[in-house]
Scaffold this motif. Sequence first.
Motif, PDB file in Angstrom:
ATOM      1  N   GLU A 216       0.635  -1.066  -0.130  1.00  0.00           N
ATOM      2  CA  GLU A 216       0.029  -0.096  -0.154  1.00  0.00           C
ATOM      3  C   GLU A 216       0.959   1.173  -0.015  1.00  0.00           C
ATOM      4  OE1 GLU A 216      -3.025   0.045   3.087  1.00  0.00           O
ATOM      5  OE2 GLU A 216      -3.666  -1.968   2.512  1.00  0.00           O
ATOM      6  N   THR A 217       0.666   2.197  -0.981  1.00  0.00           N
ATOM      7  CA  THR A 217       1.485   3.212  -1.184  1.00  0.00           C
ATOM      8  C   THR A 217       0.867   4.154  -0.720  1.00  0.00           C
ATOM      9  OG1 THR A 217       2.588   2.381  -3.028  1.00  0.00           O
ATOM     10  CG2 THR A 217       2.794   4.623  -2.694  1.00  0.00           C
ATOM     11  N   SER A 218       1.311   5.216   0.268  1.00  0.00           N
ATOM     12  CA  SER A 218       0.630   6.433   0.931  1.00  0.00           C
ATOM     13  C   SER A 218       0.902   7.605   0.082  1.00  0.00           C
ATOM     14  CB  SER A 218       1.106   6.571   2.431  1.00  0.00           C
ATOM     15  OG  SER A 218       1.042   5.489   3.271  1.00  0.00           O
ATOM     16  N   ASN A 219       0.308   8.681   0.306  1.00  0.00           N
ATOM     17  CA  ASN A 219       0.410   9.680  -0.278  1.00  0.00           C
ATOM     18  C   ASN A 219       1.386  10.420   0.093  1.00  0.00           C
ATOM     19  OD1 ASN A 219       0.366  11.891  -1.873  1.00  0.00           O
ATOM     20  ND2 ASN A 219      -1.837  12.770  -1.223  1.00  0.00           N
ATOM     21  N   TYR A 220       2.622  10.256  -0.524  1.00  0.00           N
ATOM     22  CA  TYR A 220       3.823  10.946  -0.276  1.00  0.00           C
ATOM     23  C   TYR A 220       4.180  12.511  -0.611  1.00  0.00           C
ATOM     24  CZ  TYR A 220       5.160   6.477   1.909  1.00  0.00           C
ATOM     25  OH  TYR A 220       5.128   5.339   2.623  1.00  0.00           O
TER      26      TYR A 220
END
Length: 362
Positions: free
Chosen positions: A38-42
């Motif tokens: 899961e890729t967070s909003n960076y």
Amino acid sequence: MISNQILQNTIEGLKSISRIDFCVLDVEGKLLASTLEETSNYESAVTAFVASPAESQVLQGCQFFKIFDEQQMEYVLLASGETEDVYMIGKLAAFQIQNLLVAYKERFDKDNFIKNLLLDNLLLVDIYNRAKKLHIDTEVRRVIFIIETIHEKDNAALDNVRTLLGNKTKDFVTAVDEKNIIVVKEVSEKDTYKELEKVSKDMYDILRNATEEQLHIAYGTIVGDIKEVSKSYKEAKLALDVGKIFFNEKNIIAYSTLGIGRLIYQLPIPLCKMFIKEIFEGKSPDEFDEETLTTINKFFENSLNVSETSRQLYIHRNTLVYRLDKLQKSTGLDLRVFEDAITFKIALMVVKYMKYMESLEY
């Protein structure tokens, strides 16, 4: 410069060794490659990190690292975790990607140099100066192979050819148009044109099995100096064009085997028409019926041997003589006479060339 797939493969390899997840983003926070499920909003974190003077920083539970191409920031690398071990592994990963940037940039520079070299876009002094700077030998034997594909290629096709050819550092694979892949291959002092034919066949078999599409391969003559590479390229290009006209049944064609076809290809069309008109009084030598054309071609294949030709055509010798006499009456050329046979053979090739050039106009 580095494809997203290469970045993805790199961080997946790093994860398999370190068991740490990585993420590569551009300087605007756009995701390029990741091993995170899961890729967070960076995006906001990356923007703040890029604006800061720090080369590494801990944000949102990850180690952030800046990756530069010379003085220009190219990527931001995230290593999942905040411990010292994660920081050390992250630094190693950033160093690895940094080196990839350098390697790909060098290959890009070499690719540009080879393209300009092939197209004669460099001054003689620039050829040697740039070759020295790029660590490319100038006095080794090389030959150009052109691989023509039916469909337009992409960068993946070039990478496939590099992989299939073994990724040899002294050979170069590039392209100057949409359908042709060019291989600049280094050959040893003992390599002859017999070896080049074998290399071509091996190359054809490997690529044909890998791509399953129709291919044509042409190659020029061996040259001994880097400034002559463009000469071998022009020869290979000519071989590809001439091969389509006079040797369309062949998938591999060498410049050294073009023979008289190379000369005919360079004749202006008006001169060709004048030749046909003078020899055949306006008639075309390819307008004969199928039986006559088959007889003529088989007669040439057997070096004007009447007995062998009649045997292969399953006809009596006298029948063949009758056909040749009939042809002589209609054209004034006796194919049993060497000079007349040469004239007729050239005429057939000239007509073939004219028809091919006409087809290109439509």
